[in-house]
Design an enzyme around this catalytic site. Structure first.
Site, mmCIF file in Angstrom:
data_model
loop_
_atom_site.group_PDB
_atom_site.id
_atom_site.type_symbol
_atom_site.label_atom_id
_atom_site.label_comp_id
_atom_site.label_asym_id
_atom_site.label_seq_id
_atom_site.Cartn_x
_atom_site.Cartn_y
_atom_site.Cartn_z
ATOM 1 N N ASP A 189 0.958 -1.055 -0.144
ATOM 2 C CA ASP A 189 0.032 -0.530 0.214
ATOM 3 C C ASP A 189 0.703 1.608 0.159
ATOM 4 O O ASP A 189 2.076 1.203 0.728
ATOM 5 C CB ASP A 189 -0.870 0.276 1.060
ATOM 6 C CG ASP A 189 -2.357 1.182 1.312
ATOM 7 O OD1 ASP A 189 -2.852 1.048 0.670
ATOM 8 O OD2 ASP A 189 -1.346 2.290 1.829
ATOM 9 N N LEU A 190 1.047 1.829 -0.713
ATOM 10 C CA LEU A 190 1.198 3.614 -1.088
ATOM 11 C C LEU A 190 0.847 4.260 -0.092
ATOM 12 O O LEU A 190 -0.309 4.788 0.642
ATOM 13 C CB LEU A 190 0.792 4.074 -2.284
ATOM 14 C CG LEU A 190 1.301 3.181 -3.546
ATOM 15 C CD1 LEU A 190 1.477 4.139 -4.205
ATOM 16 C CD2 LEU A 190 2.979 2.899 -3.692
ATOM 17 N N ASP A 232 -4.414 3.134 -4.257
ATOM 18 C CA ASP A 232 -3.349 3.230 -4.364
ATOM 19 C C ASP A 232 -2.542 1.232 -3.115
ATOM 20 O O ASP A 232 -1.489 1.833 -2.660
ATOM 21 C CB ASP A 232 -2.521 3.915 -3.218
ATOM 22 C CG ASP A 232 -3.661 3.411 -2.284
ATOM 23 O OD1 ASP A 232 -4.433 2.740 -1.797
ATOM 24 O OD2 ASP A 232 -3.301 4.723 -0.874
#
Length: 591
Positions: A189-190, A232
């Site tokens: 996950d960004l 994301d």
């Protein structure tokens, strides 16, 4: 006076006749003579399947008139050889009266038409050729359209990576053939991606996603699988990984490269990422278990500031090898305060008031602050959770009592309860006694249990759960996902509420109506409403995300927005209404 413009000439189509009989070859040429003379087609004749293959390698042709009986090839194999070499070639089979059934089977292999030898004349044969060419064109268009539709349905349009649905299909295929071979699933996950979109616009955001997809491709092998599974979020399947350390090396390299990104299209950016890892078979033997554990590890990594978090490699070792050193470490942590409690409040959706505080376990070790996913399974396997759970309850209760005595209105105290604690003899009575020593009654405490523990339709855990209800505790179930927790568990009289997992909410929104997550969510909400259970919305990361779920029937909100997990003193400041405190607002309270 100038001549009228002539229509553009139509290029002749090319026919390759594969016929070993000179008489039949001459008959074909004579039948098509008029079309050849007026420039409508070009005819090339060869006498063997080998010659046909060589001709197709040198020159493209639109159509083949193919004899099934050739010196170097017989029957349907001739069709397969030409189709494999030139998939777009329209094939018309030439057959005798006694071979018509073979010609029909040839159509099933991809031939467009068949003609019985001796029963064709010029215009009729030309008509068959035209029909075969048109049918071939339509088939190609259909295949191309199907390929585009599959690409659109199974791939992310921005990065070109496969999407969650296809990733799960490939992961299931890998699982079915994995046998004892280890592989890892990494959930990525960004961090701060939304800030890039908000500041620089979606064009820069998309360019950043493309750069990250490139990093991922450069960081894994061709045998591994990459996917973008959300706005994301990315997933990686590392095949035949061997050991967890190798998976961590790959993940850490990815994290370092993403953190090193300083600009995109001339715009300064600052991003990071959090990665959770689960290893097959140590951390799960089903795809649902592996996804659940890698996802949970990722969220906990995010909560500790980003980076890589996984369940420890020692899980695969024998219990006897673990018990000695690990037991000593646990005892030392209890005696010397190595275990810490962080706290995360949940709020009333309508008013923003604190309704309760959840106690979250942490273990401070030389390598850093460990989150529960990294050590709780070992504690459960070693049979240490019942005793340790009581000690942790004492620690959390002491802080909660201090806030209450200071007039900070902490609401309920929530304690997480493992399956081992649920089933331990006299655990309910012992927990009541521990809390009483700190001046706390059972009706001031909420016990939170993973749905996978309670989620059995055979009633196996009904009696242990009932003991806690009779002692005065309310139980809230969390972690409901398709395949992780049976809705039968909601009907237990011991259950007072349910937490809606953010992963379930995002999957239902992403995959749309009639998808499995959407149907599961509706069933879960309907069951909760019918049973008059309190519903919690968890994992909320922004006010905008909360607004997107406003139509759901829930009462409480918990997540990094409005408040992340905090140490005891920081949580006290939050309860005092310190700077930055967020309050979810609604026009009307949703019960």
């Amino acid at each position: 006076m100038s001549a009228a413009p002539q229509p553009p000439a139509i290029a002749p189509f090319s026919i390759l006749a594969v016929e070993d009989s000179p008489a039949d070859a001459r008959l074909l040429k004579e039948s098509l003579r008029e079309a050849i003379d007026r420039g409508e087609l070009v005819l090339k004749t060869v006498r063997s399947i080998g010659d046909a293959e060589e001709e197709l390698r040198r020159n493209p042709h639109d159509c083949a008139l193919l004899d099934l009986g050739l010196p170097d090839g017989q029957g349907l194999a001739n069709v397969e050889r030409l189709r494999s070499l030139a998939p777009q070639l329209a094939v018309i089979v030439l057959t005798g009266l006694d071979c018509e059934s073979s010609a029909i089977r040839a159509l099933q292999l991809g031939a467009q038409e068949y003609v019985v030898k001796g029963q064709y004349e010029g215009e009729r044969l030309l008509k068959v050729v035209r029909h075969a060419l048109e049918r071939s064109r339509q088939v190609r268009e259909l295949e191309e359209r199907s390929a585009r539709q599959f690409e659109q349905a199974s791939h992310d349009p921005v990065t070109g990576l496969i999407n969650r649905k296809l990733f799960e299909e490939r992961a299931r295929q890998h699982l079915a053939t994995a046998q004892a071979r280890r592989f890892a699933i990494c959930f990525l996950d960004l961090d701060r991606f939304k800030a890039v979109n908000d500041r620089h616009g979606h064009a820069v955001g998309d360019a950043l996603l493309l750069r990250i997809a490139q990093i991922l491709r450069e960081s894994v092998r061709d045998s591994d699988t990459l996917a973008r599974i959300g706005g994301d979020e990315f997933a990686i399947l590392l095949s035949s990984i061997g050991e967890l350390a190798r998976a961590r090396e790959v993940a850490e390299r990815i994290v370092e490269r993403i953190r090193a990104i300083e600009s995109i299209e001339g715009r300064a950016v600052s991003v990071g990422c959090s990665v959770g890892i689960a290893l097959y078979p140590e951390h799960g033997e089903t795809l649902e278990e592996l996804l659940h554990h890698s996802d949970a590890a990722m969220y906990r990594a995010k909560g500790s500031g980003g980076g890589v978090l996984s369940l420890p490699d020692e899980f695969g070792a024998a219990d006897a090898e673990l018990s000695g050193q690990f037991g000593a470490d646990v005892a030392k942590a209890v005696a010397e305060g190595g275990f810490e409690i962080h706290f995360q409040p949940w709020l009333h959706y309508g008013t923003g008031d604190v309704a309760g505080i959840e106690a979250l376990l942490r273990w401070r070790r030389p390598e850093g602050l460990l989150l529960p996913a990294e050590f709780l399974p070992m504690l459960e396997r070693g049979g240490r959770m019942p005793e340790l759970g009581l000690e942790l309850a004492r620690m959390a209760a002491r802080d909660w009592r201090g806030w209450r005595d200071a007039g900070l209105a902490p609401g309920l105290l929530a304690l997480n309860l493992s399956g081992a604690e649920l089933q331990a003899p006299q655990q309910a009575e012992r927990l009541v006694a521990v809390l009483a020593e700190e001046g706390i009654r059972p009706d001031q405490v909420q016990l939170e249990v993973d749905a996978a523990v309670m989620g059995t339709s055979d009633g196996r855990l009904a009696v242990p759960a009932e003991r806690f209800r009779e002692a005065g505790f309310a139980i809230v179930l969390e972690g409901f996902l398709p395949g992780n927790g049976d809705l039968h568990a909601l009907a237990s009289p011991a259950v007072a509420g349910v937490k809606l997992d953010r992963r379930l909410l995002r999957a239902a929104a992403r995959e749309g109506r009639n998808s499995t997550p959407h149907r599961f969510l509706l069933g879960l909400l309907a069951a909760a409403s019918a049973l008059q259970l309190q519903v919690f919305l968890t994992g909320i990361e922004s006010g905008e995300e909360l607004e997107g779920f406003a139509g759901l029937d829930f009462r409480y909100v918990q997540g990094f927005w409005p408040c992340p997990p905090l140490a005891s003193q920081a949580l006290a400041d939050y309860l005092r209404g310190g700077a930055g405190r967020r309050r979810p607002a609604a026009e009307t309270s949703v019960a």
